[in-house]
Design a protein around this motif. Structure first.
Motif, PDB file in Angstrom:
ATOM      1  N   ILE A 126       0.812  -1.211   0.000  1.00  0.00           N
ATOM      2  CA  ILE A 126       0.000   0.000   0.000  1.00  0.00           C
ATOM      3  C   ILE A 126       0.850   1.267   0.000  1.00  0.00           C
ATOM      4  N   TYR A 127       2.057   1.205   0.586  1.00  0.00           N
ATOM      5  CA  TYR A 127       2.873   2.417   0.578  1.00  0.00           C
ATOM      6  C   TYR A 127       4.039   2.271  -0.396  1.00  0.00           C
ATOM      7  N   ARG A 128       4.619   3.412  -0.775  1.00  0.00           N
ATOM      8  CA  ARG A 128       5.738   3.449  -1.708  1.00  0.00           C
ATOM      9  C   ARG A 128       6.955   4.098  -1.039  1.00  0.00           C
ATOM     10  N   THR A 129       7.991   3.288  -0.760  1.00  0.00           N
ATOM     11  CA  THR A 129       9.279   3.737  -0.197  1.00  0.00           C
ATOM     12  C   THR A 129       9.157   4.175   1.259  1.00  0.00           C
ATOM     13  N   LYS A 130       8.285   5.128   1.536  1.00  0.00           N
ATOM     14  CA  LYS A 130       8.048   5.612   2.888  1.00  0.00           C
ATOM     15  C   LYS A 130       6.614   5.288   3.290  1.00  0.00           C
ATOM     16  N   LYS A 131       6.395   5.043   4.568  1.00  0.00           N
ATOM     17  CA  LYS A 131       5.067   4.623   5.028  1.00  0.00           C
ATOM     18  C   LYS A 131       3.999   5.687   4.834  1.00  0.00           C
ATOM     19  N   TRP A 132       4.402   6.961   4.686  1.00  0.00           N
ATOM     20  CA  TRP A 132       3.394   8.004   4.484  1.00  0.00           C
ATOM     21  C   TRP A 132       3.088   8.227   2.999  1.00  0.00           C
ATOM     22  N   ASN A 133       3.755   7.498   2.103  1.00  0.00           N
ATOM     23  CA  ASN A 133       3.418   7.556   0.674  1.00  0.00           C
ATOM     24  C   ASN A 133       2.362   6.493   0.386  1.00  0.00           C
ATOM     25  N   ILE A 134       1.111   6.894   0.444  1.00  0.00           N
ATOM     26  CA  ILE A 134       0.011   5.927   0.413  1.00  0.00           C
ATOM     27  C   ILE A 134      -0.497   5.699  -1.007  1.00  0.00           C
ATOM     28  N   LYS A 135      -0.567   4.438  -1.379  1.00  0.00           N
ATOM     29  CA  LYS A 135      -1.062   4.048  -2.700  1.00  0.00           C
ATOM     30  C   LYS A 135      -2.584   3.931  -2.672  1.00  0.00           C
ATOM     31  N   ILE A 136      -3.222   4.533  -3.668  1.00  0.00           N
ATOM     32  CA  ILE A 136      -4.684   4.534  -3.759  1.00  0.00           C
ATOM     33  C   ILE A 136      -5.080   3.969  -5.121  1.00  0.00           C
ATOM     34  N   SER A 137      -5.914   2.962  -5.124  1.00  0.00           N
ATOM     35  CA  SER A 137      -6.267   2.310  -6.388  1.00  0.00           C
ATOM     36  C   SER A 137      -7.768   2.133  -6.577  1.00  0.00           C
ATOM     37  N   GLN A 138      -8.572   2.754  -5.716  1.00  0.00           N
ATOM     38  CA  GLN A 138     -10.026   2.669  -5.850  1.00  0.00           C
ATOM     39  C   GLN A 138     -10.560   4.040  -6.259  1.00  0.00           C
ATOM     40  N   PHE A 139     -11.273   4.078  -7.386  1.00  0.00           N
ATOM     41  CA  PHE A 139     -11.765   5.345  -7.908  1.00  0.00           C
ATOM     42  C   PHE A 139     -13.247   5.239  -8.270  1.00  0.00           C
ATOM     43  N   PRO A 140     -13.992   6.309  -8.043  1.00  0.00           N
ATOM     44  CA  PRO A 140     -15.419   6.279  -8.355  1.00  0.00           C
ATOM     45  C   PRO A 140     -15.665   6.570  -9.835  1.00  0.00           C
ATOM     46  N   SER A 141     -16.901   6.404 -10.245  1.00  0.00           N
ATOM     47  CA  SER A 141     -17.318   6.817 -11.584  1.00  0.00           C
ATOM     48  C   SER A 141     -17.590   8.318 -11.530  1.00  0.00           C
ATOM     49  N   HIS A 142     -16.678   9.083 -12.073  1.00  0.00           N
ATOM     50  CA  HIS A 142     -16.780  10.541 -12.042  1.00  0.00           C
ATOM     51  C   HIS A 142     -15.956  11.087 -13.212  1.00  0.00           C
ATOM     52  N   PRO A 143     -16.367  12.211 -13.785  1.00  0.00           N
ATOM     53  CA  PRO A 143     -15.635  12.743 -14.950  1.00  0.00           C
ATOM     54  C   PRO A 143     -14.151  12.983 -14.716  1.00  0.00           C
ATOM     55  N   ILE A 144     -13.747  13.257 -13.482  1.00  0.00           N
ATOM     56  CA  ILE A 144     -12.329  13.481 -13.197  1.00  0.00           C
ATOM     57  C   ILE A 144     -11.494  12.259 -13.541  1.00  0.00           C
ATOM     58  N   PHE A 145     -12.097  11.066 -13.415  1.00  0.00           N
ATOM     59  CA  PHE A 145     -11.356   9.818 -13.606  1.00  0.00           C
ATOM     60  C   PHE A 145     -11.645   9.177 -14.967  1.00  0.00           C
ATOM     61  N   THR A 146     -12.117   9.973 -15.914  1.00  0.00           N
ATOM     62  CA  THR A 146     -12.476   9.448 -17.237  1.00  0.00           C
ATOM     63  C   THR A 146     -11.322   8.714 -17.906  1.00  0.00           C
ATOM     64  N   ASN A 147     -10.123   9.219 -17.767  1.00  0.00           N
ATOM     65  CA  ASN A 147      -8.967   8.630 -18.458  1.00  0.00           C
ATOM     66  C   ASN A 147      -8.230   7.589 -17.627  1.00  0.00           C
ATOM     67  N   PHE A 148      -8.788   7.206 -16.490  1.00  0.00           N
ATOM     68  CA  PHE A 148      -8.136   6.205 -15.645  1.00  0.00           C
ATOM     69  C   PHE A 148      -8.443   4.794 -16.140  1.00  0.00           C
ATOM     70  N   SER A 149      -7.467   3.914 -15.995  1.00  0.00           N
ATOM     71  CA  SER A 149      -7.663   2.496 -16.303  1.00  0.00           C
ATOM     72  C   SER A 149      -7.673   1.703 -15.003  1.00  0.00           C
ATOM     73  N   THR A 150      -7.973   0.428 -15.096  1.00  0.00           N
ATOM     74  CA  THR A 150      -8.019  -0.425 -13.909  1.00  0.00           C
ATOM     75  C   THR A 150      -6.623  -0.643 -13.315  1.00  0.00           C
TER      76      THR A 150
END
Length: 247
Positions: free
Chosen positions: A126-150
């Motif tokens: 879930i984190y990258r290099t440091k524990k406070w670098n949090i990985k997020i992979s859940q996104f809602p259906s919203h125009p902001i995320f139109t170009n996102f892939s799975t």
């Protein structure tokens, strides 16, 4: 050409945005000057968007925004302007006087608390290099995320989290991953949090507001800046939504 005002008059910790972040070249950025009057609606309405990058409270008894500035900013958004506000670790510094903190934007953001904390995760998946670098992979259906892939993911570095009021129809767009923990600076306690908001959207009359819990995305940091994961996609998606370039 879209006109963007980057505010530097409220102790913002993020004072510039790397040009290479933006895919489209139809954005013209300006910076506030000491002579600019943010209580002037006519001045603000020159711009399609106002960007405030992690305004840091100065002291408990000092106003972060004057009442006249708040009144004008609310009118600016209500009449069709757009506001992009970022925060970061320590949030509103737990100031009890709301006039010294970001909580004064409640009617625009729907946020009642920018927690005096930093998020971290103990799972290397879930984190990258440091524990406070949090990985997020859940996104809602919203125009902001139109170009996102799975396969896309974001990395937020040194993030706070938000508590939302119940009387405004704000939309949480990004939530903290499962088993995220918060280190609270006031009592130095570490507490698990669940489904807390890291990014929220609000439509205030004719305008739009985005609040983001981390400012690291706008840096050149290889682990949590705009080159990490799909961070650059998110930034461009937010700008496109605020400027009505996507529906």
């Amino acid at each position: 050409m879209y006109q963007i005002l980057i505010d530097l008059s409220h102790n913002e910790q993020l004072a510039s945005l790397p040009d290479e972040i933006f895919v489209n070249q139809d954005l013209l950025f300006s910076f506030t000057r000491p002579t600019d009057d943010l209580t002037s609606l006519e001045f603000l309405q020159q711009y399609d968007m106002i960007f405030m990058g992690n305004p840091k409270p100065v002291s408990e008894d000092r106003l972060l925004f004057t009442p006249d500035e708040l009144k004008t900013l609310k009118q600016y958004v209500a009449e069709g302007g757009n506001l992009f506000l970022t925060s970061g670790a320590r949030g509103d510094y737990n100031f009890t006087h709301e006039l010294g903190s970001l909580r004064v934007f409640y009617n625009l953001t729907g946020i009642i608390q920018y927690h005096y904390a930093v998020l971290f995760h103990t799972d290397p998946q879930i984190y990258r290099t440091k524990k406070w670098n949090i990985k997020i992979s859940q996104f809602p259906s919203h125009p902001i995320f139109t170009n996102f892939s799975t396969k896309d993911y974001l990395v937020f570095g040194k993030s706070t989290f938000f508590s939302l009021g119940e009387d405004l129809d704000v939309v949480p767009l990004i939530l903290a991953p499962e088993k995220t923990q918060a280190h609270f600076y006031q009592n130095k306690q570490k507490t698990p949090i669940r489904q807390e908001s890291l990014m929220v959207a609000n439509e205030f009359h004719k305008g739009k507001v985005i609040s983001l819990s981390s400012s690291s995305l706008f840096t050149r940091n290889a682990h949590n800046g705009y080159l990490a994961g799909a961070n650059q996609k998110l930034i461009n998606g937010i700008f496109d939504w605020l400027l009505d370039k996507v529906e």
